[in-house]
Design a protein around this motif. Structure first.
Motif, short mmCIF file in Angstrom:
data_model
loop_
_atom_site.label_atom_id
_atom_site.label_comp_id
_atom_site.label_asym_id
_atom_site.label_seq_id
_atom_site.Cartn_x
_atom_site.Cartn_y
_atom_site.Cartn_z
N TRP A 1 -0.67 0.96 -3.46
CA TRP A 1 0.50 1.82 -3.56
C TRP A 1 0.55 2.80 -2.39
O TRP A 1 1.63 3.10 -1.87
CB TRP A 1 0.48 2.58 -4.88
N SER A 2 -0.61 3.32 -1.99
CA SER A 2 -0.65 4.26 -0.86
C SER A 2 -0.13 3.59 0.41
O SER A 2 0.66 4.18 1.17
CB SER A 2 -2.07 4.76 -0.64
N GLY A 3 -0.56 2.35 0.64
CA GLY A 3 -0.10 1.64 1.83
C GLY A 3 1.39 1.37 1.80
O GLY A 3 2.09 1.54 2.81
N VAL A 4 1.91 0.99 0.64
CA VAL A 4 3.35 0.71 0.51
C VAL A 4 4.16 1.99 0.74
O VAL A 4 5.16 1.99 1.48
CB VAL A 4 3.66 0.11 -0.87
N LEU A 5 3.75 3.08 0.11
CA LEU A 5 4.47 4.34 0.27
C LEU A 5 4.45 4.81 1.73
O LEU A 5 5.46 5.30 2.25
CB LEU A 5 3.84 5.42 -0.62
N LEU A 6 3.31 4.67 2.39
CA LEU A 6 3.19 5.10 3.77
C LEU A 6 4.09 4.28 4.69
O LEU A 6 4.80 4.83 5.55
CB LEU A 6 1.74 5.00 4.22
#
Length: 284
Positions: free
Chosen positions: A265-270
């Motif tokens: 999720w962190s990668g997608v949001l970034l």
């Protein structure tokens, strides 16, 4: 004769400077190296920290607010939900830590919007620096605030009786995962800070997004007690995965699936909101 000499001397001093001599004067010294992306971002991060020095009231949301949240939820709901405040604290504290830190990420967007209204970003755009560095600098400065909020809440929790069985390693791993997610999550608010017209609008929209995500999760209770349709939402929420990962890490377990979901999720949001933020920044 003396008058003529004086006139000649003045003419020599007032003679126009040639283009070659002026260029030689301007480039006589070696130009300073262009700042790297990292150095520019750290400089803007330090600027964010200096703003706290001059306006220390900004630390209210990472000091008094976390303390209030821990005390209020522990003693208001602990006896009713778990039969004991001490037992509920073991379940609640990692979740309320996630909730508090993710909620204060919205102030990144508020700070961005305030600087835009003051015209500060117009100056930033003219500097020969890496274009995203002002935004990254904001987030780096806020990481210190998130770490401070985490430390305050853990200290209060320990005083109230919270005992992380994962030890120091488990606690540090949980906080590190929370900081990584919060850094990526903050890009949502930088986008809103650029997109909306006032800081009140940024805070209003942020609350509309944050409240369903944080309260519609497993921060306060086990989702098994919820209706089936709500469990579907809660079990797939990024806040639920993050809360479960932090809770299990502090308990001494290694929840590989929840950690992977949180990092994913962190990668997608970034990628998504970082890209949208920079497009807005370049066009605004």
């Amino acid at each position: 004769m003396s008058t003529a000499t004086t006139t000649d001397t003045r003419d020599e001093h007032l003679a126009p400077v040639s283009t070659d001599s002026l260029a030689a004067l301007l480039v006589a010294k070696e130009r300073p190296p262009r700042p790297t992306a990292w150095s520019a971002s750290v400089t803007f991060g330090w600027r964010a920290m200096l703003k706290i020095k001059h306006v220390p009231e900004q630390l209210f949301d990472v000091t008094a607010f976390p303390i209030m949240m821990v005390l209020m939820y522990t003693y208001l709901f602990g006896g009713a939900l778990a039969g004991s405040t001490s037992e509920y604290l073991q379940f609640l504290l990692p979740g309320i830590l996630v909730m508090s830190v993710t909620m204060i990420t919205m102030y990144t967007g508020v700070a961005v919007n305030t600087d835009i209204e003051k015209g500060v970003f117009d100056r930033f755009r003219t500097l020969p620096i890496w274009r995203p560095s002002p935004m990254v600098g904001y987030l780096l400065g806020d990481l210190m605030r998130y770490a401070l909020a985490s430390g305050v809440m853990l200290a209060i929790g320990m005083l109230l009786g919270f005992r992380p069985h994962g030890g120091v390693v488990g606690v540090l791993a949980g906080v590190a995962l929370l900081l990584v997610f919060s850094f990526a999550f903050s890009w949502i608010w930088t986008m809103f800070g650029l997109l909306l017209r006032s800081e009140k609008s940024v805070m209003g929209v942020s609350m509309m997004v944050l409240f369903p995500l944080t309260f519609g999760s497993n921060i306060f209770v086990d989702p098994k007690t919820m209706p089936g349709w709500l469990q579907t939402f809660v079990n797939n929420s990024p806040i639920t995965h993050l809360s479960s990962a932090v809770r299990d890490l502090m308990a001494g377990d290694w929840p590989a699936a929840d950690i992977a979901w949180s990092l994913g999720w962190s990668g997608v949001l970034l990628v998504v909101f970082g890209t949208l933020t920079m497009r807005l920044y370049n066009r605004k």
